[in-house]
Write an enzyme that holds these catalytic residues in place. Structure first.
Site, PDB file in Angstrom:
ATOM      1  N   CYS A 162      47.649  88.481  54.766  1.00 25.24           N
ATOM      2  CA  CYS A 162      48.241  87.720  55.864  1.00 25.24           C
ATOM      3  C   CYS A 162      49.715  87.962  56.092  1.00 25.24           C
ATOM      4  O   CYS A 162      50.566  87.552  55.348  1.00 25.24           O
ATOM      5  CB  CYS A 162      48.088  86.205  55.729  1.00 25.24           C
ATOM      6  SG  CYS A 162      48.791  85.375  57.164  1.00 25.24           S
ATOM      7  N   CYS A 205      51.728  85.955  61.275  1.00 28.16           N
ATOM      8  CA  CYS A 205      52.867  85.376  61.988  1.00 28.16           C
ATOM      9  C   CYS A 205      54.088  85.639  61.137  1.00 28.16           C
ATOM     10  O   CYS A 205      54.301  86.752  60.693  1.00 28.16           O
ATOM     11  CB  CYS A 205      52.637  83.927  62.382  1.00 28.16           C
ATOM     12  SG  CYS A 205      52.054  82.868  61.083  1.00 28.16           S
ATOM     13  N   SER A 206      54.880  84.634  60.864  1.00 32.59           N
ATOM     14  CA  SER A 206      56.106  84.961  60.130  1.00 32.59           C
ATOM     15  C   SER A 206      55.985  84.648  58.652  1.00 32.59           C
ATOM     16  O   SER A 206      56.975  84.426  58.002  1.00 32.59           O
ATOM     17  CB  SER A 206      57.280  84.217  60.754  1.00 32.59           C
ATOM     18  OG  SER A 206      56.850  83.299  61.685  1.00 32.59           O
ATOM     19  N   CYS A 207      54.767  84.655  58.141  1.00 34.73           N
ATOM     20  CA  CYS A 207      54.563  84.174  56.779  1.00 34.73           C
ATOM     21  C   CYS A 207      54.578  85.266  55.739  1.00 34.73           C
ATOM     22  O   CYS A 207      53.882  85.175  54.751  1.00 34.73           O
ATOM     23  CB  CYS A 207      53.251  83.458  56.657  1.00 34.73           C
ATOM     24  SG  CYS A 207      53.014  82.401  57.993  1.00 34.73           S
TER      25      CYS A 207
END
Lengths: 129, 215
Positions: free
Chosen positions: B115, B118-120
């Site tokens: 993952c 997004c911004s993770c």
């Protein structure tokens, strides 16, 4: 897929002395900074602007940000770069400020409806408020 | 047009909720979408430029963190206990309220992180994620059949080694602490750093072999 033309990147660096670099070329603190750099490079290659024109618009953007209290630590360079991109595309009638805003809002809706961990994709319905 | 802080995430979301894009990321995506729609930019060409600078994005503190953990047992313990705190002096800022967790590879256990959608993804530690890492195919397959995916990456693990897959969330991000390669006894932190690849900190690779590097 072709790699970037090193000459094109060097010209961009020469035209923008404030650009963060190491001896090999531009460096970026975050992925979006590289994306913003890539967009300017592409638009330049499409002939939308000459680097001289870009540098003077970027200079104005930085000057007005500093007048408004930007700390000028170098950390904000790409924020000015992005603001300049937004100004440039509006100036060149590629798009309008309204269009930029509606796309920004659409991406926000797309992110909000996308469960964490799935690819965020823009759909038509994201443009409806 | 106001200049927005790039770390201005709204942390009012919770685990397993919606994706998260910063104000700056929203503006960048808006502009990219418009340029592509209007034919000014080709997504593949934009990706190619970004990939050219793959190794030039982020401070790349992960390799130093791993090399320190290999040479300093107290630091290794601190890293495994609280990676956010241990990584902070190296320049890991993190977003407000998130936690960096280091998971250690051992003879019995191999860790893989998924993952980055997004911004993770702690790119300030690991560098830019590889393009394949963002693909839905990778993400779903690595959860279902991690051993097969790792084999495709050239990571062959003994049958008795368990594979743990760590799924980053908005609050918790992971880095893998790979095992120190044999044959590096007496190496300095600087020498060891050169062996620590990005993929070894994601778990889809091993550190580089000491032959031909360092020393």
């Amino acid at each position: 897929m072709t790699a970037i033309d090193p000459v094109a990147a060097r010209l961009a660096v020469q035209a923008n002395p404030g650009l963060p670099t190491d001896p090999a070329g531009p460096v970026f603190r975050e992925p979006w900074e590289a994306q913003a750099f890539a967009m300017a490079l592409t638009l330049h290659e499409q002939g939308l602007f000459a680097w001289g024109e870009w540098a003077s618009m970027l200079g104005e953007t930085i000057k007005s940000a500093q007048a408004a209290g930007d700390p000028d630590t170098g950390d904000t360079y790409y924020h000015h770069w992005l603001a300049t991109l937004e100004r440039m595309v509006a100036t060149k009638a590629v798009t309008t400020q309204a269009d930029l805003t509606s796309h920004r809002d659409a991406w926000e809706r797309a992110a909000a409806r996308t469960p964490h961990g799935l690819p965020i994709e823009l759909r038509t319905e994201d443009f409806q408020s | 047009m106001t200049a927005h802080d790039h770390h201005d995430h709204d942390h009012d979301h919770h685990h397993d909720e919606a994706s998260d894009l910063s104000e700056t990321e929203l503006r960048v995506r808006a502009l990219q979408t418009i340029l592509i729609e209007k034919g000014y930019a080709d997504p593949a060409a934009l990706d190619a430029i970004v990939e050219t600078y793959e190794t030039k994005i982020g401070p790349h503190i992960g390799a130093r963190i791993v090399a320190r953990a290999w040479t300093d047992p107290a630091f290794r313990q601190a890293l495994l206990t609280d990676a956010s705190k241990a990584a902070a002096p190296f320049g890991h800022q993190g977003e407000t309220g998130d936690h960096l967790v280091a998971v250690e590879n051992t003879a019995d256990r191999h860790n893989v992180v998924v993952c980055t959608l997004c911004s993770c993804y702690p790119w300030d530690v690991l560098g830019l994620p590889p393009v394949w890492y963002k693909s839905f195919a990778y993400r779903s397959r690595v959860v279902k059949e991690p051993r097969a995916v790792l084999t495709e990456f050239g990571v062959a693990l003994p049958d008795q080694t368990q594979i743990h897959v760590w799924d980053s969330t908005a609050e918790v991000r992971y880095m893998v602490l790979p095992a120190r390669p044999p044959g590096t006894e007496g190496w300095t932190e600087e020498q060891l750093m050169k062996l620590v690849t990005r993929d070894s900190m994601i778990g889809t690779g091993m550190p580089a072999s000491p032959e031909g590097a360092g020393a």
